[in-house]
Scaffold this motif. Structure first.
Motif, PDB file in Angstrom:
ATOM      1  N   ASP A   1     -55.539 -63.006  -7.544  1.00  0.00           N
ATOM      2  CA  ASP A   1     -55.951 -62.424  -6.197  1.00  0.00           C
ATOM      3  C   ASP A   1     -56.757 -60.900  -7.195  1.00  0.00           C
ATOM      4  OD1 ASP A   1     -56.080 -61.184  -3.650  1.00  0.00           O
ATOM      5  OD2 ASP A   1     -54.273 -61.779  -3.124  1.00  0.00           O
ATOM      6  N   ARG A   2     -58.122 -61.278  -6.854  1.00  0.00           N
ATOM      7  CA  ARG A   2     -59.388 -60.120  -7.260  1.00  0.00           C
ATOM      8  C   ARG A   2     -58.555 -58.497  -5.895  1.00  0.00           C
ATOM      9  NH1 ARG A   2     -64.598 -63.007  -7.802  1.00  0.00           N
ATOM     10  NH2 ARG A   2     -63.785 -64.000  -6.535  1.00  0.00           N
ATOM     11  N   TYR A   3     -58.731 -59.082  -4.989  1.00  0.00           N
ATOM     12  CA  TYR A   3     -58.502 -58.076  -3.875  1.00  0.00           C
ATOM     13  C   TYR A   3     -57.228 -57.165  -4.392  1.00  0.00           C
ATOM     14  CZ  TYR A   3     -60.175 -56.233   0.777  1.00  0.00           C
ATOM     15  OH  TYR A   3     -60.193 -55.452   1.465  1.00  0.00           O
TER      16      TYR A   3
ATOM     17  N   PRO B   1     -61.259 -72.665  -1.627  1.00  0.00           N
ATOM     18  CA  PRO B   1     -61.659 -72.773  -2.938  1.00  0.00           C
ATOM     19  C   PRO B   1     -61.700 -71.996  -3.650  1.00  0.00           C
ATOM     20  CG  PRO B   1     -63.388 -71.855  -1.275  1.00  0.00           C
ATOM     21  CD  PRO B   1     -62.045 -71.850  -0.720  1.00  0.00           C
ATOM     22  N   THR B   2     -61.023 -71.314  -4.211  1.00  0.00           N
ATOM     23  CA  THR B   2     -60.386 -70.410  -4.707  1.00  0.00           C
ATOM     24  C   THR B   2     -59.002 -71.433  -5.260  1.00  0.00           C
ATOM     25  OG1 THR B   2     -59.707 -68.473  -3.883  1.00  0.00           O
ATOM     26  CG2 THR B   2     -61.546 -69.409  -5.140  1.00  0.00           C
ATOM     27  N   ASN B   3     -57.923 -71.402  -4.674  1.00  0.00           N
ATOM     28  CA  ASN B   3     -56.462 -71.812  -5.132  1.00  0.00           C
ATOM     29  C   ASN B   3     -56.740 -72.396  -6.770  1.00  0.00           C
ATOM     30  OD1 ASN B   3     -55.534 -71.025  -2.567  1.00  0.00           O
ATOM     31  ND2 ASN B   3     -55.099 -73.031  -2.002  1.00  0.00           N
ATOM     32  N   HIS B   4     -56.202 -72.075  -7.185  1.00  0.00           N
ATOM     33  CA  HIS B   4     -55.373 -72.986  -8.675  1.00  0.00           C
ATOM     34  C   HIS B   4     -56.461 -72.272  -9.911  1.00  0.00           C
ATOM     35  CE1 HIS B   4     -52.012 -74.637  -6.891  1.00  0.00           C
ATOM     36  NE2 HIS B   4     -53.069 -75.356  -6.478  1.00  0.00           N
ATOM     37  N   LEU B   5     -57.781 -71.224  -9.019  1.00  0.00           N
ATOM     38  CA  LEU B   5     -58.884 -71.127  -9.928  1.00  0.00           C
ATOM     39  C   LEU B   5     -59.006 -70.119 -11.126  1.00  0.00           C
ATOM     40  CD1 LEU B   5     -62.350 -72.195  -8.195  1.00  0.00           C
ATOM     41  CD2 LEU B   5     -60.867 -73.472 -10.096  1.00  0.00           C
ATOM     42  N   ASP B   6     -58.941 -70.223 -12.042  1.00  0.00           N
ATOM     43  CA  ASP B   6     -58.739 -68.777 -13.073  1.00  0.00           C
ATOM     44  C   ASP B   6     -59.586 -68.326 -12.361  1.00  0.00           C
ATOM     45  OD1 ASP B   6     -60.991 -69.904 -14.310  1.00  0.00           O
ATOM     46  OD2 ASP B   6     -59.955 -70.380 -16.032  1.00  0.00           O
ATOM     47  N   ILE B   7     -59.480 -66.997 -12.264  1.00  0.00           N
ATOM     48  CA  ILE B   7     -60.441 -65.361 -12.649  1.00  0.00           C
ATOM     49  C   ILE B   7     -62.130 -65.905 -13.072  1.00  0.00           C
ATOM     50  CG2 ILE B   7     -61.102 -62.565 -12.816  1.00  0.00           C
ATOM     51  CD1 ILE B   7     -58.340 -62.496 -11.854  1.00  0.00           C
ATOM     52  N   PRO B   8     -61.929 -66.495 -13.967  1.00  0.00           N
ATOM     53  CA  PRO B   8     -63.767 -66.871 -14.483  1.00  0.00           C
ATOM     54  C   PRO B   8     -64.697 -67.954 -13.778  1.00  0.00           C
ATOM     55  CG  PRO B   8     -62.054 -66.155 -16.382  1.00  0.00           C
ATOM     56  CD  PRO B   8     -61.103 -66.044 -15.319  1.00  0.00           C
TER      57      PRO B   8
ATOM     58  N   THR C   1     -76.108 -72.206   4.508  1.00  0.00           N
ATOM     59  CA  THR C   1     -74.843 -72.455   4.739  1.00  0.00           C
ATOM     60  C   THR C   1     -73.345 -72.479   5.198  1.00  0.00           C
ATOM     61  OG1 THR C   1     -76.234 -72.414   7.148  1.00  0.00           O
ATOM     62  CG2 THR C   1     -74.540 -71.997   8.003  1.00  0.00           C
ATOM     63  N   ILE C   2     -72.863 -71.713   4.938  1.00  0.00           N
ATOM     64  CA  ILE C   2     -70.923 -72.353   4.479  1.00  0.00           C
ATOM     65  C   ILE C   2     -69.943 -71.103   5.450  1.00  0.00           C
ATOM     66  CG2 ILE C   2     -69.262 -70.959   2.859  1.00  0.00           C
ATOM     67  CD1 ILE C   2     -71.514 -70.081   0.995  1.00  0.00           C
ATOM     68  N   LEU C   3     -68.815 -72.325   5.621  1.00  0.00           N
ATOM     69  CA  LEU C   3     -68.093 -72.534   6.427  1.00  0.00           C
ATOM     70  C   LEU C   3     -66.449 -72.444   5.952  1.00  0.00           C
ATOM     71  CD1 LEU C   3     -66.372 -71.198   8.573  1.00  0.00           C
ATOM     72  CD2 LEU C   3     -66.262 -74.078   9.803  1.00  0.00           C
ATOM     73  N   LEU C   4     -66.402 -70.529   5.398  1.00  0.00           N
ATOM     74  CA  LEU C   4     -65.046 -70.940   4.298  1.00  0.00           C
ATOM     75  C   LEU C   4     -63.722 -70.349   5.375  1.00  0.00           C
ATOM     76  CD1 LEU C   4     -64.219 -69.397   1.157  1.00  0.00           C
ATOM     77  CD2 LEU C   4     -64.958 -67.467   1.950  1.00  0.00           C
ATOM     78  N   VAL C   5     -62.568 -71.326   5.169  1.00  0.00           N
ATOM     79  CA  VAL C   5     -61.634 -71.176   5.034  1.00  0.00           C
ATOM     80  C   VAL C   5     -60.973 -70.790   3.918  1.00  0.00           C
ATOM     81  CG1 VAL C   5     -59.084 -72.077   6.273  1.00  0.00           C
ATOM     82  CG2 VAL C   5     -61.706 -72.878   6.671  1.00  0.00           C
ATOM     83  N   SER C   6     -60.011 -69.621   3.853  1.00  0.00           N
ATOM     84  CA  SER C   6     -59.905 -68.868   2.516  1.00  0.00           C
ATOM     85  C   SER C   6     -58.951 -67.837   3.193  1.00  0.00           C
ATOM     86  CB  SER C   6     -61.104 -68.699   1.294  1.00  0.00           C
ATOM     87  OG  SER C   6     -60.690 -68.081   0.502  1.00  0.00           O
ATOM     88  N   HIS C   7     -57.706 -67.718   2.134  1.00  0.00           N
ATOM     89  CA  HIS C   7     -57.353 -65.981   2.002  1.00  0.00           C
ATOM     90  C   HIS C   7     -57.633 -65.409   0.990  1.00  0.00           C
ATOM     91  CE1 HIS C   7     -54.089 -68.794   4.074  1.00  0.00           C
ATOM     92  NE2 HIS C   7     -53.658 -68.044   4.495  1.00  0.00           N
ATOM     93  N   ASP C   8     -58.611 -65.830  -0.039  1.00  0.00           N
ATOM     94  CA  ASP C   8     -59.353 -64.488  -0.869  1.00  0.00           C
ATOM     95  C   ASP C   8     -60.450 -64.069  -0.501  1.00  0.00           C
ATOM     96  OD1 ASP C   8     -60.671 -63.819  -3.087  1.00  0.00           O
ATOM     97  OD2 ASP C   8     -61.216 -65.552  -4.132  1.00  0.00           O
ATOM     98  N   ARG C   9     -59.501 -61.988  -0.541  1.00  0.00           N
ATOM     99  CA  ARG C   9     -59.909 -61.409   0.594  1.00  0.00           C
ATOM    100  C   ARG C   9     -61.526 -60.854  -0.079  1.00  0.00           C
ATOM    101  NH1 ARG C   9     -55.493 -57.245   0.898  1.00  0.00           N
ATOM    102  NH2 ARG C   9     -54.985 -58.499  -0.773  1.00  0.00           N
ATOM    103  N   TYR C  10     -61.279 -61.760  -1.936  1.00  0.00           N
ATOM    104  CA  TYR C  10     -62.939 -60.586  -2.443  1.00  0.00           C
ATOM    105  C   TYR C  10     -62.864 -61.577  -2.352  1.00  0.00           C
ATOM    106  CZ  TYR C  10     -64.768 -58.373  -6.328  1.00  0.00           C
ATOM    107  OH  TYR C  10     -65.839 -57.555  -7.430  1.00  0.00           O
TER     108      TYR C  10
END
Length: 533
Positions: free
Chosen positions: A87-89, A378-385, A400-409
């Motif tokens: 979680d980068r944020y 989309p970032t679930n289980h992905l490493d930081i790189p 255009t993007i519709l993003l459902v995410s908890h990745d605040r960064y």
């Protein structure tokens, strides 16, 4: 003194902060879900207040409110903290050191995640320049040795320089490039093993040609998302929209208008209907009320959190060929761009890890040539790189993007609109995550002020408001001064970096040492200024 009067209140604060309600307090642990058990164990750790707190992916299973509470708690933590997190944020908000692991060991950086990104790039560029400079010097030394080693008058000097060159080349081979400028070869011998057989001129020449750059970059997937067609200006519009199932109303939505090139971030607690909303947009479910309209010339690409398209026991190679026909060689080459190499392409889907399933889903998404992306975590289980590559790709995406995410960064870098699910309503905020957080903070301040008005008389409230404004003004002035200081030091580091590079090209060792000392001193000042900011 031991907290006997306040321990019950502290327990309640921790449990509520981590998302437990009063109704949960007496629930047996055996009845909790996996995520609830994780949060309960974290609560116990926080209440124990150890000297060293070690957390492995602490933001997993937490909603945004619980993560924000945890961040504030850890920022005020008295003990030491060691965190493993993607979680980068969260890292930006909590840590002041970064330890990056690679095949060659651990690299240490000062500051939070954003500071680490800058320092890492600077370190890579500096090491690349140092390596190039050293290699050019080696080649120059080798040329002198080859021209003089056979001459009676200069043979002794050439042999001595050859011995020195052998040691220096072996130091670089062993990864000790930074030790070349030291005058204490005892220190070099202690830190780098350069023992071995004696080399001749031909051995040294071959070693120089085969030297590898000391930069260790993490392996990165090669993700390209390029829409084939251009959509209309209006991508999505809704009117009096209500989402849910018959007999189960999930939420109603403010009027939506999403235009080409925008990114809307849909946020909210788990179970509030975010995935259901995406299924409604895909036409898999009908709205309970109102309507939602997609624009013209849209080609929709869907990244599902559950990766429904990756079910069964087919191999990675067969799955990608079935999804979009290509030859065996083309398929293997394409999968290699997503880090499926060698025997990995023969793994069956049920054997893939979470990160591998995420990369496979991205590989399939890139083949759809979509101009409207629906991305569900989309970032679930992905490493930081991999997260960094995905972020950069989406920043450059022309659709255009519709993003459902908890990745605040990720949301902070991409979103132009924030759609928040709260209390049965999807609230639409036109602005970035930073603007949204600022507006939410202002709203909280307003609520606090209103509560204060109810509790205190008008005169006292006026005095407090004046005091608060004075504090805010001082804080704003301090922030502006700190930002100016940081900016000035950053510019000074850029100038010093250029001077170091020039001195390196000129092979001016004394200047490099002097400038290097100044650079480190300025870097320390920048770290202090960043901490103050």
């Amino acid at each position: 003194h031991a907290g006997g009067y306040g321990y019950e209140q502290w327990i309640e604060q921790v449990l509520q902060g981590l998302g437990f309600t009063r109704e949960d307090y007496r629930m047996p642990l055996g009845h909790l879900s996996g995520g609830q058990k994780t949060r309960a164990l974290m609560a116990r750790l926080l209440l124990e207040k150890p000297d060293l707190l070690i957390l492995d992916e602490p933001t997993n299973h937490l909603d945004v409110q619980a993560v924000e509470w945890l961040e504030e708690t850890l920022r005020a933590w008295d003990g030491a903290l060691l965190v493993v997190s993607h979680d980068r944020y969260f890292l930006d908000r909590v840590v002041d050191r970064i330890w990056e692991m690679s095949r060659k060991g651990i690299e240490f950086y000062r500051g939070n995640y954003t500071a680490y990104l800058t320092q890492r790039q600077e370190r890579w560029e500096r090491r690349a320049a140092e390596f190039d400079t050293a290699r050019e010097r080696f080649l120059g030394e080798l040329d002198y040795i080859k021209r003089n080693i056979a001459r009676d008058s200069t043979n002794g000097m050439a042999v001595g320089r050859l011995k020195r060159l052998v040691r220096e080349v072996r130091v670089v081979q062993a990864g000790g490039l930074q030790l070349l400028n030291t005058k204490n070869w005892g220190q070099v011998m202690d830190e780098v093993d350069i023992s071995g057989a004696r080399w001749g001129v031909a051995d040294v020449e071959q070693a120089i040609k085969s030297l590898q750059s000391p930069i260790v970059r993490p392996p990165q997937l090669n993700l390209r998302l390029k829409p084939v067609t251009r959509s209309g200006n209006l991508v999505l519009r809704s009117s009096k929209l209500t989402i849910g199932y018959p007999g189960n109303r999930l939420f109603r939505a403010d009027p939506i208008m999403l235009e080409r090139g925008e990114c809307a971030a849909l946020i909210g607690p788990n179970g509030t209907g975010k995935t259901t909303f995406l299924r409604t947009l895909l036409g898999q479910l009908a709205p309970l009320e109102g309507d939602v309209r997609l624009g013209a010339s849209l080609k929709v690409g869907y990244f599902a959190q559950a990766h429904e398209r990756l079910e069964g026991n087919g191999t990675v190679l067969d799955t990608i060929i079935d999804f979009k026909y290509m030859t065996l060689g083309q398929a293997r080459s394409y999968l290699a761009q997503f880090l499926f190499r060698g025997e990995d392409v023969y793994k069956t889907l049920d054997m893939l890890s979470g990160g591998e399933r995420g990369r496979m889903a991205l590989a399939m998404l890139a083949l759809e040539d979509a101009n409207f992306l629906l991305l569900d975590e989309p970032t679930n289980h992905l490493d930081i790189p991999t997260q960094e590559v995905l972020q950069e790709t989406m920043e450059n995406f022309q659709g255009t993007i519709l993003l459902v995410s908890h990745d605040r960064y990720l949301i902070d870098r991409l979103a132009t609109q924030i759609w928040e699910l709260r209390d049965g309503v999807m609230h639409v905020f036109a602005g970035t995550l930073a603007e949204y957080n600022a507006a939410r903070l202002r709203a909280r301040e307003v609520e606090k002020q209103q509560a204060a008005v109810e509790r205190k008389d008008t005169r006292r409230d006026g005095q407090q408001a004046r005091q608060q404004r004075a504090v805010d003004r001082k804080r704003e002035q301090a922030v502006e001064m700190a930002e100016a200081r940081v900016h000035a030091l950053e510019q000074e580091l850029l100038t010093l970096g250029a001077q170091i590079e020039a001195a390196g090209l000129a092979q001016d060792v004394a200047a490099i040492q002097k400038l290097g000392a100044t650079y480190e001193a300025t870097r320390a000042q920048l770290d202090a200024a960043m901490e103050q900011w």
